[in-house]
Design a protein around this motif. Structure first.
Motif, PDB file in Angstrom:
ATOM      1  N   UNK A  91       1.728   6.396   8.692  1.00 28.46           N
ATOM      2  CA  UNK A  91       2.734   5.807   7.827  1.00 28.46           C
ATOM      3  C   UNK A  91       2.241   4.587   7.051  1.00 28.46           C
ATOM      4  N   UNK A  92       1.212   3.927   7.531  1.00 30.51           N
ATOM      5  CA  UNK A  92       0.730   2.733   6.847  1.00 30.51           C
ATOM      6  C   UNK A  92       0.089   3.086   5.512  1.00 30.51           C
ATOM      7  N   UNK A  93       0.335   2.251   4.525  1.00 27.86           N
ATOM      8  CA  UNK A  93      -0.328   2.425   3.244  1.00 27.86           C
ATOM      9  C   UNK A  93      -1.793   2.012   3.375  1.00 27.86           C
ATOM     10  N   UNK A  94      -2.672   2.808   2.813  1.00 25.71           N
ATOM     11  CA  UNK A  94      -4.104   2.508   2.868  1.00 25.71           C
ATOM     12  C   UNK A  94      -4.370   1.146   2.238  1.00 25.71           C
ATOM     13  N   UNK A  95      -3.722   0.867   1.120  1.00 28.32           N
ATOM     14  CA  UNK A  95      -3.949  -0.411   0.438  1.00 28.32           C
ATOM     15  C   UNK A  95      -3.519  -1.595   1.300  1.00 28.32           C
ATOM     16  N   UNK A  96      -2.478  -1.434   2.108  1.00 32.76           N
ATOM     17  CA  UNK A  96      -2.017  -2.511   2.989  1.00 32.76           C
ATOM     18  C   UNK A  96      -3.022  -2.775   4.105  1.00 32.76           C
TER      19      UNK A  96
END
Length: 99
Positions: A61-66
């Motif tokens: 679920x985590x954004x790669x950019x984050x």
């Protein structure tokens, strides 16, 4: 090494490492190249990329950019290129493999 591990989510500067290790920049560079065959900056980048990969494998679920930004990778095209060079695949491919 402890200093690096304890500050992965921060911008680690060479002068900070030198002060912490009580050595000159030249000595620090020599020791890293002797022990790890890379400069201190390259070593830190590799450790941070490993942490990003670990997190991508743990959470879909985590954004790669984050995750990348958490470890100081702000330029996504450069991050993706560094990631691919290190692991042979893109961050999105790693995240898709998550079990």
């Amino acid at each position: 090494m402890d200093y690096i591990q304890n500050h992965l989510e921060e911008a680690i500067r060479i002068d900070q490492l030198c002060r912490n290790a009580h050595v000159s920049e030249r000595t620090l560079d020599y020791v890293f190249k002797e022990k790890y065959q890379v400069s201190p900056i390259e070593y830190i980048k590799a450790i941070k990329l490993n942490e990003v990969k670990k997190e991508l494998l743990q959470s879909k679920e985590q954004l790669i950019s984050s995750v990348a930004a958490k470890y100081g990778f702000w330029h996504m095209w450069q991050f993706a290129a560094d990631f691919r060079k290190r692991f042979g695949e893109l961050p999105s491919e790693v995240q898709k493999r998550r079990a």
